[in-house]
Write a protein that holds these residues in place. Structure first.
Motif, mmCIF file in Angstrom:
data_model
loop_
_atom_site.group_PDB
_atom_site.id
_atom_site.type_symbol
_atom_site.label_atom_id
_atom_site.label_comp_id
_atom_site.label_asym_id
_atom_site.label_seq_id
_atom_site.Cartn_x
_atom_site.Cartn_y
_atom_site.Cartn_z
ATOM 1 N N ARG B 20 0.822 -1.203 0.000
ATOM 2 C CA ARG B 20 0.000 0.000 0.000
ATOM 3 C C ARG B 20 0.865 1.265 0.000
ATOM 4 N NH1 ARG B 20 -3.737 2.535 3.266
ATOM 5 N NH2 ARG B 20 -2.804 1.759 5.163
ATOM 6 N N SER B 42 -6.916 11.568 8.125
ATOM 7 C CA SER B 42 -6.363 10.551 9.015
ATOM 8 C C SER B 42 -5.876 9.370 8.171
ATOM 9 C CB SER B 42 -7.450 10.103 9.988
ATOM 10 O OG SER B 42 -6.890 9.300 10.976
ATOM 11 N N GLY B 43 -4.709 8.879 8.487
ATOM 12 C CA GLY B 43 -4.144 7.790 7.704
ATOM 13 C C GLY B 43 -3.507 8.266 6.415
ATOM 14 N N GLY B 45 -0.651 9.732 5.989
ATOM 15 C CA GLY B 45 0.797 9.629 5.923
ATOM 16 C C GLY B 45 1.539 10.773 6.597
ATOM 17 N N LYS B 46 0.866 11.482 7.518
ATOM 18 C CA LYS B 46 1.531 12.621 8.170
ATOM 19 C C LYS B 46 2.577 12.141 9.176
ATOM 20 C CE LYS B 46 -2.413 14.167 9.661
ATOM 21 N NZ LYS B 46 -3.225 13.034 9.143
ATOM 22 N N THR B 47 2.187 11.182 10.007
ATOM 23 C CA THR B 47 3.155 10.621 10.955
ATOM 24 C C THR B 47 4.303 9.964 10.199
ATOM 25 O OG1 THR B 47 1.404 10.257 12.574
ATOM 26 C CG2 THR B 47 3.422 9.001 12.876
ATOM 27 N N THR B 48 3.949 9.309 9.094
ATOM 28 C CA THR B 48 4.967 8.685 8.252
ATOM 29 C C THR B 48 5.978 9.715 7.766
ATOM 30 O OG1 THR B 48 3.273 7.126 7.515
ATOM 31 C CG2 THR B 48 5.285 7.268 6.184
ATOM 32 N N GLU B 169 0.657 15.946 16.206
ATOM 33 C CA GLU B 169 -0.631 16.250 16.835
ATOM 34 C C GLU B 169 -0.478 16.736 18.268
ATOM 35 O OE1 GLU B 169 -3.693 13.577 15.876
ATOM 36 O OE2 GLU B 169 -2.883 13.220 13.878
ATOM 37 N N HIS B 202 -4.652 18.480 13.342
ATOM 38 C CA HIS B 202 -6.006 18.546 12.782
ATOM 39 C C HIS B 202 -6.709 19.812 13.256
ATOM 40 C CE1 HIS B 202 -5.711 14.550 11.215
ATOM 41 N NE2 HIS B 202 -5.424 14.055 12.398
HETATM 42 N N1 LIG Z 1 3.606 -0.059 11.037
HETATM 43 C C1 LIG Z 1 2.687 0.003 10.043
HETATM 44 N N2 LIG Z 1 2.465 -1.088 9.280
HETATM 45 C C2 LIG Z 1 1.552 -1.045 8.274
HETATM 46 N N3 LIG Z 1 0.838 0.037 7.970
HETATM 47 C C3 LIG Z 1 1.016 1.150 8.686
HETATM 48 C C4 LIG Z 1 1.942 1.196 9.768
HETATM 49 N N4 LIG Z 1 1.904 2.429 10.299
HETATM 50 C C5 LIG Z 1 1.018 3.124 9.595
HETATM 51 N N5 LIG Z 1 0.470 2.364 8.626
HETATM 52 C C6 LIG Z 1 -0.516 2.784 7.636
HETATM 53 O O1 LIG Z 1 0.007 3.904 6.966
HETATM 54 C C7 LIG Z 1 -0.986 4.880 6.761
HETATM 55 C C8 LIG Z 1 -0.426 6.236 7.147
HETATM 56 O O2 LIG Z 1 -0.204 6.235 8.534
HETATM 57 P P1 LIG Z 1 0.202 7.552 9.308
HETATM 58 O O3 LIG Z 1 0.377 7.165 10.724
HETATM 59 O O4 LIG Z 1 1.329 8.211 8.622
HETATM 60 O O5 LIG Z 1 -1.119 8.437 9.144
HETATM 61 P P2 LIG Z 1 -1.437 9.868 9.744
HETATM 62 O O6 LIG Z 1 -1.594 10.788 8.594
HETATM 63 O O7 LIG Z 1 -0.456 10.237 10.776
HETATM 64 O O8 LIG Z 1 -2.852 9.619 10.386
HETATM 65 P P3 LIG Z 1 -3.477 10.211 11.770
HETATM 66 O O9 LIG Z 1 -3.891 11.597 11.466
HETATM 67 O O10 LIG Z 1 -4.671 9.322 12.013
HETATM 68 O O11 LIG Z 1 -2.442 10.108 12.817
HETATM 69 C C9 LIG Z 1 -2.187 4.466 7.568
HETATM 70 O O12 LIG Z 1 -3.233 4.199 6.651
HETATM 71 C C10 LIG Z 1 -1.809 3.219 8.281
HETATM 72 O O13 LIG Z 1 -2.799 2.223 8.063
#
Ligand SMILES: Nc1ncnc2c1ncn2[C@@H]1O[C@H](COP(=O)(O)OP(=O)(O)OP(=O)(O)O)[C@@H](O)[C@H]1O
Ligand SMILES: [Mg+2]
Lengths: 265, 267
Positions: B20, B42-43, B45-48, B169, B202
């Motif tokens: 994915r 949400s989800g 990819g910001k934390t990523t 956040e 957010h």
């Molecule tokens: N360790 C992991 N293994 C597999 N998929 C992951 C992992 N960590 C995150 N994901 C997936 O990667 C996507 C992005 O995650 P991320 O944490 O970057 O989102 P985000 O933008 O920070 O969301 P939020 O606002 O909810 O914190 C999510 O859809 C999640 O399902």
């Protein structure tokens, strides 16, 4: 449902490769942990807390178990020795059984259940709550700061705990054999002293404990470090630590015993 | 000249978890001293993205430059040297649960410096005072509310006066007063220490008050990169959906799934 041979083969192949994968992961992890052990010796204070949690807090269970095992050995041993009229050899039988086998093995099994499981759960929760990630982002290596001290604590604790287990066991046997059954006190101790060899028995016993410490310690930190970061993942990892450690100890004991005691006399 | 001012430069980065894709050819430049807000579903990819900047995650393609160093290619010691200048606030605080509040904040000093105990005490109390929790110094993390834990984590993140702060956040789960306090604190740190701040959030109101620039992510790319005023004035349906918090719009609320009715009938 009809078994699809291709699917069967695929799942079998997957099972094998995923296990090999994990073995490879464990090996690389072990190498990484060994490469940071030096840091812990420089900052010895880090181990003190772990020695307390893993070692000191296991003292009561180890000593009480040792006493009971020694008592049982005395009762069983006396029963057999009586047939041959050599009940004074009770001290020897008990001491050798404890120092060579039961001390290291039973202590390692108790340690896996009492201390290693806790270490796995603690590290797994630290991972699940991002504590390891936070440490890593603060430029502090979790392997050196969290993993290595817990691993070393197992290696240091096990031989000491096993020695205490054996000592408690001998006291237990003495209580049953000498105090209750009435074997000669002098014979009990002097035969034991004459027959227990420092190199063959004690050194080998300690060696076993050290090897068990490496195995049990490594398994507990590995399972914790790679636990799936959820409540279920941590509980699975904890269970796996106890099961894998126990099997590893028994298997290693067989191997070590054959290597150490085969062909003696 | 502009080279020197770019403290973080992300070039065509791709990142995927398994099959994915999360980030897809994402490029973003962050200048020294600015406060940049990253928003997105949400989800999304910001934390990523923060993980990539901090070198905790390795992109499958592209480059991540922080202070002119390509983060994915750094050795462990070079990466750790860089991280000493980066502070990170985790989404859930990530306080060390076996240490008191005081010891949590003292941790970076004890690990990274040779300061005397007196000096550490003074510094820790100053950091705790800044987040309003000096009185809680002797509590354990389990005795804190979620918002308090976040503030302690913030105090811990700024102990070594980093030049870059990454906030995941920082406002979620805080009461409005704390949001204001943390917001002002971020702004003050930025001004006083010349920090660069990357804030994943957010909280649109606080973001518009705080940030110099707002970056919205969508489908693994930078959807737009605007000033707060431009966001307020924007008529773009996607941005309006964010600004006004509408459930329906270009951003799907649902994680990709099979047809709903089909799913229900399948059992
Ligand atoms: N360790 C992991 N293994 C597999 N998929 C992951 C992992 N960590 C995150 N994901 C997936 O990667 C996507 C992005 O995650 P991320 O944490 O970057 O989102 P985000 O933008 O920070 O969301 P939020 O606002 O909810 O914190 C999510 O859809 C999640 O399902
Ligand atoms: Mg997130």
């Amino acid at each position: 449902m009809k078994a699809d041979p291709i699917a069967l083969l695929t799942s079998l192949g997957h099972a094998v490769t995923s296990r090999l994968d994990r073995l490879g992961l464990a090996t690389r992890f072990a190498i990484a942990v060994f490469s940071v052990l030096g840091v812990v010796f420089v900052r010895f204070g880090l181990i003190i807390r772990e020695l307390y949690f893993s070692g000191v807090r296991s003292l009561s269970i180890v000593i009480v178990s040792g006493l009971f095992v020694g008592m049982v050995l005395a009762v069983q041993g006396y029963e057999v020795l009586q047939r041959y009229g050599s009940t004074e050899a009770l001290g020897v039988i008990v001491a050798l059984s404890l120092v060579r086998e039961l001390g290291p093995v039973v202590t390692a099994l108790l340690f896996a259940g009492r201390a290693s499981s806790a270490v796995t759960a603690e590290i797994g929760l630290m991972r699940a709550t991002d504590q390891l990630a936070a440490m890593d982002m603060m430029a502090v290596d979790p392997l050196a700061r969290v993993i290595a001290p817990r691993f070393l604590a197992a290696i240091f604790s096990l031989p000491l705990l096993a020695a205490l287990f054996s000592a408690a066991g001998i006291v237990g046997a003495w209580i049953i054999g000498v105090k209750l059954i009435g074997i000669d006190d002098g014979a009990f101790w002097s035969q034991m002293q004459a027959s227990v060899d420092v190199r063959i028995d004690i050194v080998n016993g300690v060696l076993k404990s050290v090897v068990f410490g490496v195995a049990v310690g490594l398994i507990s930190v590995f399972e914790g470090y790679f636990a799936v970061p959820t409540a279920e993942g941590v509980s699975t990892a904890t269970t796996r630590t106890v099961v894998t450690s126990s099997l590893a100890v028994l298997l290693l004991d067989l191997v070590l015993t054959v290597m150490m005691f085969r062909g003696l006399n | 000249m502009s080279e020197r001012q770019d403290i973080i430069r992300i070039e065509n980065v791709r990142f995927a978890y398994g099959e994915r894709p999360i980030l897809d050819e994402l490029s973003l430049t962050i200048r020294r001293g600015e406060i940049i807000a990253i928003m997105g579903a949400s989800g999304g990819g910001k934390t990523t993205l923060l993980g990539l900047i901090g070198g905790r995650l390795i992109p499958s393609a592209g480059k991540v430059f922080v202070e002119e160093q390509n983060v994915p290619s750094l050795s462990k010691s070079a990466l750790y040297a860089l991280r000493r200048r980066i502070g990170m606030l985790f989404q859930f605080g990530a306080l060390f649960t076996d240490l008191s509040v005081f010891e949590n904040v003292a941790f970076p000093y004890r690990e990274q410096t040779d300061l005397s105990e007196d000096m550490i005490r003074t510094l820790v109390l100053m950091k705790l005072e800044a987040v309003g929790l000096r009185g809680a110094a002797q509590l354990m993390p389990s005795e804190l509310s979620g918002g308090m834990a976040r503030r302690v984590a913030l105090a811990r993140a700024i102990t070594l006066d980093p030049s870059i702060m990454l906030y995941d956040e920082p406002f979620t789960g805080l009461d409005p007063i704390s949001v204001g306090i943390i917001g002002r604190l971020i702004k003050r740190l930025n001004a006083a220490l010349g920090m660069t701040s990357v804030i994943v959030t957010h909280d649109l109101n606080e973001t518009l008050r705080l940030a110099d620039r707002v970056v919205v992510l969508s489908a693994g790319k930078v959807y737009c990169d605007l000033s707060p005023d431009e966001i307020r004035a924007s008529t773009d349906p996607f941005i309006r959906q964010f600004a006004d918090g509408l459930p329906d719009g270009p951003v799907p609320f649902h994680y990709p799934a099979n047809d709903y009715v089909g799913d229900l009938l399948a059992s």
